[in-house]
Structures are given as C-alpha cells and as structure tokens.
Design an enzyme around this catalytic site. Structure first.
Site, PDB file in Angstrom:
ATOM      1  N   GLU A 127      64.995  30.681 -52.129  1.00 29.73           N
ATOM      2  CA  GLU A 127      64.205  31.827 -52.606  1.00 29.73           C
ATOM      3  C   GLU A 127      64.698  32.285 -54.086  1.00 29.73           C
ATOM      4  O   GLU A 127      65.116  33.557 -54.313  1.00 29.73           O
ATOM      5  CB  GLU A 127      64.696  33.174 -51.532  1.00 29.73           C
ATOM      6  CG  GLU A 127      64.345  32.786 -50.120  1.00 29.73           C
ATOM      7  CD  GLU A 127      64.633  34.285 -49.158  1.00 29.73           C
ATOM      8  OE1 GLU A 127      65.183  35.135 -49.790  1.00 29.73           O
ATOM      9  OE2 GLU A 127      64.447  34.114 -47.966  1.00 29.73           O
ATOM     10  N   ASN A 170      64.296  25.809 -50.724  1.00 27.79           N
ATOM     11  CA  ASN A 170      63.831  26.418 -49.505  1.00 27.79           C
ATOM     12  C   ASN A 170      63.501  27.740 -50.055  1.00 27.79           C
ATOM     13  O   ASN A 170      63.998  28.539 -50.655  1.00 27.79           O
ATOM     14  CB  ASN A 170      65.029  26.766 -48.499  1.00 27.79           C
ATOM     15  CG  ASN A 170      64.737  27.063 -47.090  1.00 27.79           C
ATOM     16  OD1 ASN A 170      63.693  26.399 -46.328  1.00 27.79           O
ATOM     17  ND2 ASN A 170      65.177  28.036 -46.707  1.00 27.79           N
ATOM     18  N   HIS A 206      57.995  32.244 -41.924  1.00 27.98           N
ATOM     19  CA  HIS A 206      57.972  33.256 -40.998  1.00 27.98           C
ATOM     20  C   HIS A 206      56.402  34.081 -41.139  1.00 27.98           C
ATOM     21  O   HIS A 206      56.004  34.569 -42.257  1.00 27.98           O
ATOM     22  CB  HIS A 206      58.920  34.363 -41.842  1.00 27.98           C
ATOM     23  CG  HIS A 206      60.322  33.804 -41.643  1.00 27.98           C
ATOM     24  ND1 HIS A 206      61.139  33.726 -40.723  1.00 27.98           N
ATOM     25  CD2 HIS A 206      61.230  33.391 -42.787  1.00 27.98           C
ATOM     26  CE1 HIS A 206      62.433  33.229 -40.914  1.00 27.98           C
ATOM     27  NE2 HIS A 206      62.570  33.258 -42.120  1.00 27.98           N
ATOM     28  N   GLU A 235      62.396  27.629 -40.746  1.00 25.48           N
ATOM     29  CA  GLU A 235      62.693  29.073 -40.106  1.00 25.48           C
ATOM     30  C   GLU A 235      61.721  29.557 -39.492  1.00 25.48           C
ATOM     31  O   GLU A 235      61.447  30.546 -39.646  1.00 25.48           O
ATOM     32  CB  GLU A 235      63.186  29.882 -41.356  1.00 25.48           C
ATOM     33  CG  GLU A 235      64.252  29.515 -41.972  1.00 25.48           C
ATOM     34  CD  GLU A 235      64.930  30.458 -43.309  1.00 25.48           C
ATOM     35  OE1 GLU A 235      64.659  31.757 -43.188  1.00 25.48           O
ATOM     36  OE2 GLU A 235      65.621  29.928 -44.227  1.00 25.48           O
ATOM     37  N   ASP A 237      59.161  31.500 -37.326  1.00 25.35           N
ATOM     38  CA  ASP A 237      58.747  32.342 -36.083  1.00 25.35           C
ATOM     39  C   ASP A 237      57.389  32.896 -36.359  1.00 25.35           C
ATOM     40  O   ASP A 237      56.994  32.917 -37.490  1.00 25.35           O
ATOM     41  CB  ASP A 237      60.187  33.250 -35.898  1.00 25.35           C
ATOM     42  CG  ASP A 237      60.486  34.065 -37.466  1.00 25.35           C
ATOM     43  OD1 ASP A 237      59.613  34.079 -38.321  1.00 25.35           O
ATOM     44  OD2 ASP A 237      61.509  34.404 -37.008  1.00 25.35           O
TER      45      ASP A 237
HETATM   46  C1  XIL Z   1      68.318  36.285 -41.576  1.00 28.95           C
HETATM   47  C2  XIL Z   1      69.076  35.999 -40.457  1.00 28.95           C
HETATM   48  O1  XIL Z   1      68.412  35.740 -39.479  1.00 28.95           O
HETATM   49  C3  XIL Z   1      69.715  37.235 -39.976  1.00 28.95           C
HETATM   50  O2  XIL Z   1      70.574  37.558 -38.987  1.00 28.95           O
HETATM   51  C4  XIL Z   1      70.437  37.996 -41.265  1.00 28.95           C
HETATM   52  O3  XIL Z   1      70.812  39.494 -41.032  1.00 28.95           O
HETATM   53  C5  XIL Z   1      69.717  38.257 -42.455  1.00 28.95           C
HETATM   54  O4  XIL Z   1      69.186  36.688 -42.838  1.00 28.95           O
HETATM   55  N1  XIL Z   1      65.176  33.744 -45.052  1.00 28.95           N
HETATM   56  C6  XIL Z   1      66.462  33.060 -44.915  1.00 28.95           C
HETATM   57  C7  XIL Z   1      67.485  33.375 -43.722  1.00 28.95           C
HETATM   58  O5  XIL Z   1      66.578  32.208 -45.517  1.00 28.95           O
HETATM   59  O6  XIL Z   1      68.689  33.098 -44.105  1.00 28.95           O
HETATM   60  C8  XIL Z   1      67.206  34.664 -43.351  1.00 28.95           C
HETATM   61  O7  XIL Z   1      68.202  34.784 -42.032  1.00 28.95           O
HETATM   62  C9  XIL Z   1      65.997  35.116 -42.971  1.00 28.95           C
HETATM   63  C10 XIL Z   1      65.070  34.753 -44.085  1.00 28.95           C
END
Ligand code: XIL
Length: 302
Positions: A127, A170, A206, A235, A237
C-alpha cells in the site's frame, strides 16, 4: 475435486486463506482450514507491530504458530508484510532518516531470515500509493524520509536476504485499470527495465457494492503479467450475500484462471465469524462454518 485447495491445485494454483493464530484452538476453524485450503497468510502476525514491537527485539511467537500449522500440513505460506505504513510501531515513525533506513533494512533482513525457505511469496511493500486520480505515493515514514527510492531499496534488501522467495508489491483499489493501478504498473515496468528485483504483484481485491469486481479485472491482471511478473489475488473478500455474492466470486476465479501467470487466490479469512469487514459476511463460509453459495460458486469455477 471436492475442496478449494484440491480444485485449485488441478489448475496449477493455490487457494489460501488469511489465518489468525488465536483461532487455531477452535476445532471447526481448524478443520475447515485444513480441509479446504492449501495456502495461508498470517492475518496480522507478521506485521511490524507484531514482529518488532521494540527496536531490535524480534517476536515471532504468533507468526510461528501459523507457519508451523501450515508447514505441518503441507500448506504454502504467504509472508505479509515487511514494509507498510499501518500497524507500524510508533518508534519507527520517530526515527531520523539514517536510522529509519537501517531499521527498515534490518527489519526486512531479520524477518526474512527467520522464515527463510518457508515462504513462497513475500509482500515486501504494501500500500505505498494513494487512492484517487493523482497516482502519487502515500505519505508514510518511509516515503516522507527515504523518498521514492524506498521501495527499490526494500526489494533489493529482500532479494539479498532470501533469493528463493518470490517478492511481491501488494495494494488495494488497483484491481481494475485506474490511476492507482497505472502508478503501480509504471513502478513494475520501471523495475523490470532496470533489473530491480520484483517477481509478483498482489491485488488485495476487497470488494463491496461501492467497489465491485471491476469489469476490466482480468485485463488488468493480464497487463501486469505481460510485464513479466506473476499476479496473485491476495486478500479477496466480497461484501454481500446469496447469488450476487456468488456471481462476483465466480468472476474473480474465472479472471485468475484466464491469466496463466495468476498463480493463486487467497481469501481474507476462513469464516464470516471473524471477518475484518464491517458488513461481516464477505467470505465463503458463514459464521457456523457452513458453505455459502459463494463457496459453491468458487468451487464450481475452479
Ligand atoms: C487487516 C486485518 O484483517 C485486521 O485484523 C487488522 O485489524 C487490520 O488489518 N490490507 C492489508 C491487510 O494488507 O493487512 C489488512 O488486514 C486489510 C487491508
């Protein structure tokens, strides 16, 4: 095949889940994980605040729990993440430029050394770009003090530490073609042209109703692959439920399978019960570990 991991393996891919060490004592969580998935990403346990809460003092206990669980069952492990502005202990932000540079390189070296040979891909930098139309870097201690070169320096240090690990950049909101993904694309193109080590790009993916699966998702994955890097969905979802959610999962799986360099998919959690998302139901198993329509759609598409 009758599980996500086995179905993905038949296509030469992995299918993973983000895993939290503190749920590994819950039998339904563990049996779902062990049955369905063949890769894990520690959800928080490898982040800087967990692994180096105090400068020079490394704590690997919870991350080791996740890695040991995976290794004992033949699952791959994604490393997440070495350099990120978030979940960063406050001592890092307090350092001057020279100290910050050595702390960043030492952090990468120590964490990667500890897991050398156990991680198939590392999110070296997470990020680093802003949202919106600017394509600019995000403000962070690394960006603000070390400048644009911090990403290159992090990747060079990572390659020197564990040459066998795939090194990924990422990010989120880079899933379709837009100003932010263009900025990442330009970074990767520059790295490849100058021989800076980079092997893969992670697309967090996401999604929700405000940010659905982009129609040019596959095309975007493909343009990165065409630069000569692997792509991974890191990641995933998707907020929602029922058929709409299931169809979105189908689209994501189809996009990955259509890109030969899309090497695997990770969903950001095993069960809705522990999802980080506010809406609470973005994953493949519900809060009672029952398979959702999204699960069936994913398995069918694999
Ligand atoms: C999130 C986790 O799922 C949570 O448990 C934590 O509180 C915050 O981070 N981008 C990322 C992940 O790269 O590491 C993040 O994970 C979600 C967004």
């Amino acid at each position: 095949a009758s599980t996500l991991g086995a179905a993905a393996a038949e296509k030469g891919r992995y299918f993973g889940a983000a895993v939290a060490a503190n749920h590994l004592g819950e039998s339904a969580y563990v049996s779902t994980l062990n049955t369905e998935f063949n890769s894990v990403t520690p959800e928080n346990e490898m982040k800087w605040d967990a692994t180096e809460p105090t400068r020079g003092t490394f704590t690997f206990g919870s991350a080791d729990q996740v890695v040991n669980h995976a290794q004992g069952r033949g699952m791959k492990v994604r490393g997440h993440t070495l350099v990120w502005h978030s979940q960063l202990p406050s001592w890092v932000a307090g350092l001057g430029t020279a100290d910050l540079r050595s702390a960043m390189n030492n952090h990468i070296t120590q964490v990667m050394q500890h897991y050398k040979g156990k991680i198939h891909s590392w999110d070296v930098v997470n990020e680093a770009f802003q949202d919106g139309s600017s394509g600019a870097r995000r403000s962070s201690p690394f960006q603000d003090k070390l400048g644009n070169g911090f990403i290159e320096e992090a990747f060079r240090t990572a390659r020197a530490t564990d040459p066998a690990a795939k090194l990924c950049y990422n990010d989120y909101n880079t899933d379709g073609v837009n100003a932010k993904s263009n900025a990442v694309y330009n970074l990767v193109r520059d790295f490849k042209s100058r021989g800076v080590p980079i092997d893969c790009v992670g697309f967090q993916s996401h999604f929700n109703s405000a940010s659905p699966v982009p129609s040019d998702y596959q095309a975007n994955l493909q343009r990165f692959a065409d630069l000569g890097v692997d792509v991974q969905i890191t990641e995933l979802d998707i907020e929602g439920s029922g058929t709409a959610q299931a169809n979105s999962y189908t689209n994501v799986v189809r996009a990955c399978l259509a890109v030969s360099r899309c090497t695997g998919i990770t969903v950001w959690g095993v069960t809705d019960k522990y999802s980080w998302r506010a809406s609470g139901t973005p994953l493949l198993f519900d809060g009672n570990y029952a398979k959702k329509p999204a699960y069936t759609a994913t398995l069918t598409a694999l």
